[in-house]
Design a protein around this motif. Structure first.
Motif, mmCIF file in Angstrom:
data_model
loop_
_atom_site.group_PDB
_atom_site.id
_atom_site.type_symbol
_atom_site.label_atom_id
_atom_site.label_comp_id
_atom_site.label_asym_id
_atom_site.label_seq_id
_atom_site.Cartn_x
_atom_site.Cartn_y
_atom_site.Cartn_z
ATOM 1 N N VAL A 262 0.882 -1.209 0.029
ATOM 2 C CA VAL A 262 -0.024 -0.061 -0.053
ATOM 3 C C VAL A 262 0.720 1.102 -0.010
ATOM 4 C CG1 VAL A 262 -1.633 1.407 1.459
ATOM 5 C CG2 VAL A 262 -2.226 -1.092 0.987
ATOM 6 N N VAL A 263 1.866 1.176 0.889
ATOM 7 C CA VAL A 263 2.836 2.310 0.893
ATOM 8 C C VAL A 263 3.643 2.684 -0.326
ATOM 9 C CG1 VAL A 263 5.015 3.320 1.825
ATOM 10 C CG2 VAL A 263 3.326 2.123 3.225
ATOM 11 N N ALA A 264 3.965 1.461 -1.188
ATOM 12 C CA ALA A 264 4.406 1.659 -2.490
ATOM 13 C C ALA A 264 3.519 2.181 -3.530
ATOM 14 C CB ALA A 264 5.004 0.334 -2.951
ATOM 15 N N LEU A 265 2.253 1.709 -3.300
ATOM 16 C CA LEU A 265 1.471 2.165 -4.481
ATOM 17 C C LEU A 265 0.917 3.418 -4.234
ATOM 18 C CD1 LEU A 265 -0.712 0.499 -6.383
ATOM 19 C CD2 LEU A 265 -2.332 0.848 -4.714
ATOM 20 N N ILE A 266 0.940 3.950 -2.800
ATOM 21 C CA ILE A 266 0.737 5.422 -2.987
ATOM 22 C C ILE A 266 1.708 6.163 -3.091
ATOM 23 C CG2 ILE A 266 0.036 7.096 -1.068
ATOM 24 C CD1 ILE A 266 -1.781 4.832 0.337
ATOM 25 N N LEU A 267 2.919 5.825 -2.929
ATOM 26 C CA LEU A 267 4.095 6.429 -3.037
ATOM 27 C C LEU A 267 4.355 6.757 -4.514
ATOM 28 C CD1 LEU A 267 6.880 5.689 -0.533
ATOM 29 C CD2 LEU A 267 5.629 7.770 -0.674
ATOM 30 N N VAL A 268 4.177 5.668 -5.323
ATOM 31 C CA VAL A 268 4.354 5.746 -6.890
ATOM 32 C C VAL A 268 3.296 6.466 -7.308
ATOM 33 C CG1 VAL A 268 4.074 4.398 -8.812
ATOM 34 C CG2 VAL A 268 5.607 3.552 -7.124
ATOM 35 N N LEU B 44 -13.990 -3.476 0.096
ATOM 36 C CA LEU B 44 -14.226 -2.238 -0.632
ATOM 37 C C LEU B 44 -13.088 -1.205 -0.695
ATOM 38 C CD1 LEU B 44 -17.815 -2.205 0.442
ATOM 39 C CD2 LEU B 44 -17.006 -2.624 -1.796
ATOM 40 N N CYS B 45 -12.257 -1.263 0.740
ATOM 41 C CA CYS B 45 -11.141 -0.278 0.743
ATOM 42 C C CYS B 45 -10.025 -0.485 -0.115
ATOM 43 C CB CYS B 45 -10.455 -0.576 2.042
ATOM 44 S SG CYS B 45 -11.569 0.168 3.350
ATOM 45 N N GLY B 46 -9.927 -1.881 -0.568
ATOM 46 C CA GLY B 46 -8.831 -2.458 -1.395
ATOM 47 C C GLY B 46 -9.500 -1.894 -2.887
ATOM 48 N N LEU B 47 -10.540 -1.996 -3.214
ATOM 49 C CA LEU B 47 -11.161 -1.869 -4.538
ATOM 50 C C LEU B 47 -10.963 -0.285 -4.699
ATOM 51 C CD1 LEU B 47 -14.398 -3.787 -5.027
ATOM 52 C CD2 LEU B 47 -11.982 -4.242 -6.013
ATOM 53 N N ALA B 48 -11.363 0.905 -3.770
ATOM 54 C CA ALA B 48 -11.491 2.103 -3.710
ATOM 55 C C ALA B 48 -9.919 2.460 -3.731
ATOM 56 C CB ALA B 48 -12.043 2.539 -2.602
ATOM 57 N N LEU B 78 -6.934 1.792 6.112
ATOM 58 C CA LEU B 78 -8.173 1.142 6.537
ATOM 59 C C LEU B 78 -8.080 -0.382 5.882
ATOM 60 C CD1 LEU B 78 -11.038 3.591 6.081
ATOM 61 C CD2 LEU B 78 -10.266 2.528 8.349
ATOM 62 N N ARG B 79 -7.347 -0.208 4.676
ATOM 63 C CA ARG B 79 -7.470 -1.598 3.864
ATOM 64 C C ARG B 79 -6.516 -2.684 4.710
ATOM 65 N NH1 ARG B 79 -7.385 -5.768 0.063
ATOM 66 N NH2 ARG B 79 -5.431 -6.500 0.250
ATOM 67 N N VAL B 80 -5.343 -2.220 5.146
ATOM 68 C CA VAL B 80 -4.557 -3.171 5.848
ATOM 69 C C VAL B 80 -5.237 -3.488 7.100
ATOM 70 C CG1 VAL B 80 -2.231 -3.167 6.891
ATOM 71 C CG2 VAL B 80 -2.403 -2.297 5.053
ATOM 72 N N PHE B 81 -5.625 -2.469 7.666
ATOM 73 C CA PHE B 81 -6.026 -2.731 9.132
ATOM 74 C C PHE B 81 -7.443 -3.848 8.988
ATOM 75 C CE2 PHE B 81 -9.451 -2.116 12.246
ATOM 76 C CZ PHE B 81 -9.164 -2.460 13.250
ATOM 77 N N VAL B 286 -9.213 4.879 -17.029
ATOM 78 C CA VAL B 286 -8.001 4.408 -16.565
ATOM 79 C C VAL B 286 -8.615 3.882 -15.081
ATOM 80 C CG1 VAL B 286 -5.850 4.816 -15.389
ATOM 81 C CG2 VAL B 286 -6.510 5.667 -17.835
ATOM 82 N N GLY B 287 -9.276 4.961 -14.353
ATOM 83 C CA GLY B 287 -9.684 4.380 -12.940
ATOM 84 C C GLY B 287 -10.611 3.029 -13.160
ATOM 85 N N LEU B 288 -11.442 2.880 -14.084
ATOM 86 C CA LEU B 288 -12.314 1.755 -14.314
ATOM 87 C C LEU B 288 -11.314 0.618 -14.870
ATOM 88 C CD1 LEU B 288 -15.342 3.041 -16.233
ATOM 89 C CD2 LEU B 288 -15.298 2.535 -13.810
ATOM 90 N N VAL B 289 -10.412 0.610 -15.360
ATOM 91 C CA VAL B 289 -9.383 -0.382 -15.740
ATOM 92 C C VAL B 289 -8.888 -1.084 -14.403
ATOM 93 C CG1 VAL B 289 -7.373 -1.068 -16.742
ATOM 94 C CG2 VAL B 289 -9.057 0.252 -18.124
ATOM 95 N N PHE B 290 -8.452 -0.167 -13.451
ATOM 96 C CA PHE B 290 -7.637 -0.538 -12.409
ATOM 97 C C PHE B 290 -8.842 -1.300 -11.189
ATOM 98 C CE2 PHE B 290 -3.504 0.965 -11.478
ATOM 99 C CZ PHE B 290 -3.190 1.711 -12.758
ATOM 100 N N LEU B 291 -10.168 -0.739 -11.448
ATOM 101 C CA LEU B 291 -11.236 -1.291 -10.523
ATOM 102 C C LEU B 291 -11.398 -2.706 -11.138
ATOM 103 C CD1 LEU B 291 -13.132 -0.763 -8.334
ATOM 104 C CD2 LEU B 291 -15.044 0.175 -10.458
ATOM 105 N N VAL B 292 -11.525 -2.733 -12.282
ATOM 106 C CA VAL B 292 -11.920 -4.232 -13.180
ATOM 107 C C VAL B 292 -10.867 -5.083 -12.495
ATOM 108 C CG1 VAL B 292 -12.324 -5.475 -15.114
ATOM 109 C CG2 VAL B 292 -13.617 -3.374 -14.644
ATOM 110 N N ILE B 293 -9.748 -4.804 -12.819
ATOM 111 C CA ILE B 293 -8.359 -5.751 -12.320
ATOM 112 C C ILE B 293 -8.414 -6.220 -10.926
ATOM 113 C CG2 ILE B 293 -5.905 -6.079 -12.068
ATOM 114 C CD1 ILE B 293 -5.521 -4.034 -14.465
#
Lengths: 579, 566
Positions: A262-268, B44-48, B78-81, B286-293
């Motif tokens: 997550v850190v890498a993703l946000i930083l990039v 959902l956090c991960g997708l967002a 949030l996603r990690v937690f 681009v946002g949607l491509v990332f979302l679908v992946i």
């Protein structure tokens, strides 16, 4: 302790070495799969970048090359799916092979060391070792060994194109990636210790279940079913707590990888975003060409898409990290099992002539457990070929130990046992086994048909030989009562047969085996007098032309001629009718 | 007997079996649901986050700041937690549910097993208790959780895309349905047979190995080691074959679902490049491509879950089948209509009792009648198979008479709860089991609250006190499996001590002296004579040795009882 650890480590090392060879193709395919993934992402970035650009400036409309990149994406996708499926299949095969190898090894060891092993280990614990622990080691060979190479290899390979395109992003990924092994080292060690404890708890729980299931009637009839259920609940909750201890740490290590990603993703995203804003301004000011901008946008998109790919091998390793602990648990359990002796040049092999073999005990002493003292002291006697010896004495006087010695399950501490003049220890064990028939207090009957149980002694016996044994053991007398005759199913532990009938099966086995030395260990201890005298009749027929050594305290044996040795506290108390 | 009926009666379908297991988990429902909730939030956090990262970069290239760094930071945190919390919580809840299932299984087994395991194999049951129950942990973690998550991801993807093109949204949704539901369901169908096969093979392996370890003396004495090892390897090969078939299926299913993900991205790319009618800004695209992946990535495990689900159905069936039904013997204590008052006295009376063990089996008792007054010492004589032990079994409600009735203190025992009957009567049977535990724990099974003095008294009464005193660890000596660490006669006497220790007013001793030498046997029978006059002692034997001093002797032959005068 440190010696144990060294042995553990060397075992694991040897296993990894064997596992690596099988893991080679898996590793190659996995790297190819990762590279195809990179290809997919590059094609995708190469399609998206011009579209982004087209909304900024009308200068170029480079959509001409797009179809080929879309087709490229499709091709790389297929390549990736094929290589990763291949890697999975090969990994599973490696796991299969390793399990087969280990299980065979343990089975041979258990079968070789046999009954003496069972004095130390519960049969349930041994079963857990052979079935569950080996099963649990599958992940080590199928997944852990390749993953332990791939977690370094794949990120390193992927870092090359990223560094060529965007040095600063490669630096971000490298730093975040390097934090992973540090976290793994911190959490992984804790997980390994906890996992060993967990397996111990699981083994205990299984042994307990097995014992309680076997004695379930006793529990139910004592009205203790509820108590036992509560205790089981306790044991199961203990297992849960231990498992959770492992998982708490194991999940922490995968959470640390999530965190790094997550850190890498946000930083990039943030640094490239800042750069992109800057580039966009320059493009508007026409200080850079649209081609330069396109190259930048493609690289930035590519790197961002690659972030999850870069961390995937770390995640796979974290998922399988506990497999290593399972393998170490197996290693520890295997080190408790004695090794198979190196195949010596087989000792003297013996073939007995008709009419038995002579047996002599010469000053034999033996101790089972040093805490409880010696159980045999200076025991001497001899039986000529074809002769008989009756050992008597109260239970615990050492009769059964003499039987175990004669069966070569254990070896004398001092003195020697001579068979036809040769020391038993110098005989080839297999040829000795062929010369002895043994009937104990309660024969072990296996679940299966009556026929299978008798043929156990000699699987290739002809129908004629089988019928002879059936007649000699008087099994034919109760066959008519059984629903399917010889093909009647018998339950585990001889369920469906009475004690006398079970003993007749043992006699039939001994007939089929036709060995010159017959060992009888209180063969009628659990029978009523009438059945007892019938069984003795069959036994004395069996004993004709054989050497007979029988432990008993039954009066019926007075009909059998031969020496009588009375044992008391492991000493020969009285010796009558010496040959 | 009732035990085989349990295996064959009303086999449940997979779905019914799983339903039954979910019923056992009822009280864990809130915890299990909370785990699902955590999983959905984490997802959902991960997708967002993925979509946000794509938007941020794409937006910047066109000169916009779309997703702020702080937004990304919060989403990432949030996603990690939530991911960590979900895994920890869901696993904890699952293990509790599994422990419930094991205990439930044991309780159910206990209800139908007063007469022992019969033809059921202890290794087979152990396998069910351990591996099959474990296979079910996937039901929640790998099936229920991801399916619920997939149900949430589907509308998220659809509505995110449908804003721009219903056609593309529909296409992606169809691919998603295939990847998340249809392929997994197909994998489940196909693997149902193989999954059952795999569990059966595993149980067969366990049974074979257990046969080897518990019959190792015979195996060694007959030199059958190599043969038995080869047999076990054959079973092992069957297991490996079933497993690799399952593996192949799950790899193929996984590849198909991966293919769907790639097709969805391909579809989206094509729509972005050529879809003139789609009014979607490139940044959004681009946002949607990332979302679908990310969306397809989240369901990558589901096809394998489908393969597992096939196995789980079989596991659930095996567990519910051997745990029996609610009322395996037709005589459970919790049914209504029992006499609530316990019997006052404990005279035993058989009135014209007829009995056979199986419906079509030979008649064991033909209208047997006899009476044993409270406090009497009685010997039941008879040859092997005359029906002496059957009388004991009937009295303890291990089996029920075909005709006639048995009275305890004047009350028909079939109207008494089993627990009451078994409190009043203690039985030392020929199959009494010694547990792999200390001598103390084995004795306490007879009376959990007995004190040290009572334990020693019982051991002395059973003529084994001196032996135990000489052991270095005394009462805390470990007996080993089936009492292997003590001799057969000593083990028998410890079992007797356990029976003597119980507070039941009626003792049934089924050939307690077998395995003892004649001198010890006589000593032992003399001690029985000294058991307090308040307790009824029913001694089952095939002959009298002359030292017994019974009040009554009954000889059982031809299914009848006749009084033998002294």
């Amino acid at each position: 302790m440190s010696k144990d650890k060294a042995a553990l480590r060397s075992w694991t090392k040897a296993q990894i070495k064997i596992g690596r060879r099988a893991a080679g193709p898996v590793i190659v395919l996995s790297v190819l799969s990762a590279l195809s993934g990179a290809g997919q992402m590059w094609c995708m970035a190469r399609v998206l970048a011009p579209i982004l650009l087209s909304s900024v400036t009308d200068a170029v409309s480079d959509t001409g090359g797009l179809p080929s990149f879309i087709a490229g994406f499709g091709l790389f996708s297929l390549l990736r799916i094929a290589t990763s499926a291949g890697a999975d299949m090969l990994a599973a095969q490696a796991g299969d092979r390793a399990r087969r190898r280990l299980r065979t090894d343990i089975l041979h060891r258990v079968s070789h060391h046999g009954p003496s092993l069972l004095r130390r280990m519960h049969s349930g614990a041994l079963t857990t070792l052979i079935v569950d622990r080996v099963e649990a080691a599958d992940g080590f060979f199928a997944r852990f060994i390749p993953a332990s190479t791939l977690w370094l290899l794949i990120p390193a390979i992927l870092l090359v194109p990223i560094a060529l395109l965007q040095g600063h992003s490669a630096f971000i990924l490298l730093c975040c990636g390097l934090s992973v092994p540090v976290c793994q080292a911190v959490f992984g060690i804790g997980a390994a210790v906890a996992s060993r404890n967990q397996f111990l708890a699981m083994t205990r729980l299984q042994a307990r279940f097995l014992d309680r299931i076997r004695g379930i009637a006793t529990i139910v009839l004592s009205g203790r079913a509820e108590d036992e259920a509560k205790k089981l609940e306790q044991a199961a909750s203990d297992l849960r707590q231990r498992t959770m201890k492992v998982l708490r740490v194991a999940f922490l290590s995968s959470a640390s990888i999530d965190c790094a990603m997550v850190v890498a993703l946000i930083l990039v995203a943030v640094t490239d975003g800042r750069l992109a804003l800057h580039m966009n301004a320059e493009l508007q000011a026409h200080s850079i060409s649209s081609v330069e901008f396109l190259t930048f946008a493609t690289s930035a998109l590519f790197v961002l898409l690659m972030v999850p790919e870069f961390f995937a091998p770390f995640r796979s390793l974290a998922l399988v990290y506990q497999e290593r602990a399972h393998a170490q648990g197996l290693a520890a359990a295997m080190l408790e099992l004695p090794e198979l002796p190196v195949q010596e040049h087989s000792g003297h092999s013996m073939t007995a002539g008709n009419g038995g073999v002579s047996v002599a005990f010469e000053h034999v002493g033996f101790t089972w457990d040093p805490a409880r003292g010696q159980v045999l002291h200076d025991v001497s006697f001899s039986v000529p070929a074809g002769g008989s010896v009756i050992l008597s004495g109260v239970s615990g006087s050492g009769k059964s130990t003499i039987m175990e010695l004669l069966l070569n399950f254990v070896q004398p501490e001092c003195g020697r046992i001579a068979i036809g003049g040769t020391d038993l220890q110098e005989l080839d064990p297999d040829s000795w086994t062929g010369m002895v028939s043994w009937i104990g207090q309660r024969p072990t009957l296996f679940a299966g048909t009556l026929r299978q149980n008798i043929l156990f002694a000699h699987p290739t016996a002809t129908e004629k030989q089988l019928m002879e044994a059936v007649q000699a053991a008087s099994i034919d007398k109760f066959l008519s009562v059984l629903p399917q005759g010889l093909d009647t199913l018998i339950g585990e532990g001889g369920f469906g047969l009475s004690g006398g009938q079970a003993q007749r099966v043992a006699i039939a086995r001994a007939w089929l085996k036709n060995a010159p030395l017959l060992l009888l260990d209180e063969p009628t201890a659990h029978l009523d007098p009438e059945t007892e005298s019938e069984i003795f009749e069959s036994l004395s027929r069996l004993a004709e032309h054989r050497t007979l050594i029988m432990a008993t305290h039954s009066m019926t044996t007075q009909r059998i001629r031969g020496q009588r040795i009375e044992l008391s506290n492991g000493r020969v108390q009285a010796h009558r009718g010496a040959a | 007997m009732s035990m085989n009926r349990i295996e064959t009666d009303h086999p449940l379908t997979d779905r019914q079996a799983i339903g039954r297991i979910l019923l056992v988990w009822r009280k864990r429902a809130p915890a299990l649901m909370f785990g699902v909730l955590l999983a959905v939030v984490a997802l959902l956090c991960g997708l967002a986050l993925m979509r946000g990262a794509g938007l941020r970069l794409a937006g910047a290239t066109v000169g916009l700041v779309v997703a702020g760094s702080s937004v990304l930071g919060v989403l990432g945190g949030l996603r990690v937690f939530f991911r960590y919390a979900e895994r920890l919580f869901a696993h904890g809840a699952m293990f509790r549910a599994l422990a419930d299932l094991r205990v439930w299984f044991f309780r159910r087994l206990a209800k139908g097993s007063a007469a022992g395991l019969g033809f059921r194999r202890s290794g087979e049951l152990l396998s069910r208790l351990v591996s099959d129950v474990e296979a079910l942990d996937g039901l929640y973690l790998r099936v229920l959780l991801p399916v619920v998550s997939a149900c949430i991801v589907l509308p998220v993807l659809f509505f995110a895309l449908a804003k721009y093109s219903v056609l593309v949204a529909g296409g992606v949704a169809v691919l998603f349905v295939f990847a998340a539901f249809i392929f997994p369901a197909m994998a489940m169908k196909i693997s149902q047979r193989d999954g059952g096969e795999q569990l059966r093979a595993l149980a067969a392996l366990r049974v074979a190995v257990l046969d080897m370890t518990s019959g190792i003396r015979e195996i060694r004495a007959f030199g059958a080691g190599h043969r038995v090892v080869e047999d076990i390897r054959t079973v092992d090969d069957q297991l490996l074959m079933a497993q690799s078939r399952l593996m192949r299926r799950s790899v193929i299913a996984g590849a198909l679902s991966q293919l769907c993900g790639c097709l969805a991205v391909l579809l989206l790319l094509c729509a972005v490049v050529w879809g003139r009618s789609i009014h979607m800004s490139p940044v959004v695209a681009v946002g949607l491509v990332f979302l679908v992946i990310a969306g397809f990535e989240s369901i990558s495990g589901l096809t394998r879950a489908g393969v597992l689900a096939g196995t789980m159905g079989a596991a659930a069936r095996r567990i519910t089948a051997s745990a029996g039904h609610d009322d395996p013997t037709g005589s459970m204590a919790n049914a209504v209509g029992y006499e609530s008052a316990p019997p006052q006295g404990f005279d035993v009376c058989f009135e014209d009792v007829g009995f056979r063990w199986t419906r079509n089996g030979p008649v064991v008792l033909k209208g047997i009648s006899f009476e044993i007054p409270a406090g009497a010492h009685v010997v039941l004589l008879g040859e092997s198979g005359a029906g002496k032990s059957s009388c004991a079994g009937l009295l303890l409600r291990v089996a029920s008479p075909e005709s006639g009735r048995i009275l305890l203190g004047g009350v028909d025992i079939s109207s008494l709860p089993e627990t009451i009957v078994r409190q009043k009567i203690a039985w030392l049977s020929q199959a009494t089991h010694l547990f792999d535990d200390t001598i103390r724990a084995n004795l306490l099974l007879g009376r959990p609250d007995a004190d040290e003095a009572a334990l020693w008294k019982a051991l002395d009464d059973a003529a084994v006190g001196d032996v135990v005193r000489e052991l270095p660890e005394g009462l805390d000596t470990w007996l080993g499996e089936g009492g292997v660490r003590v001799s057969g006669g000593q083990g028998r006497r410890i079992a007797l001590a356990r029976t003597l220790l119980s507070e039941a007013p009626v003792l049934i001793l089924d050939e307690p002296a077998t395995g003892l030498d004649s001198e010890t046997e006589q000593d032992f029978l003399r001690t029985l004579n000294n058991i307090s006059g308040k307790r009824t002692v029913i001694l089952i034997a095939h002959r009298l040795t002359g030292v017994e001093t019974p009040d009554y002797v009954w000889r059982i032959s031809n299914g009848q009882a006749e009084s033998v005068s002294q």
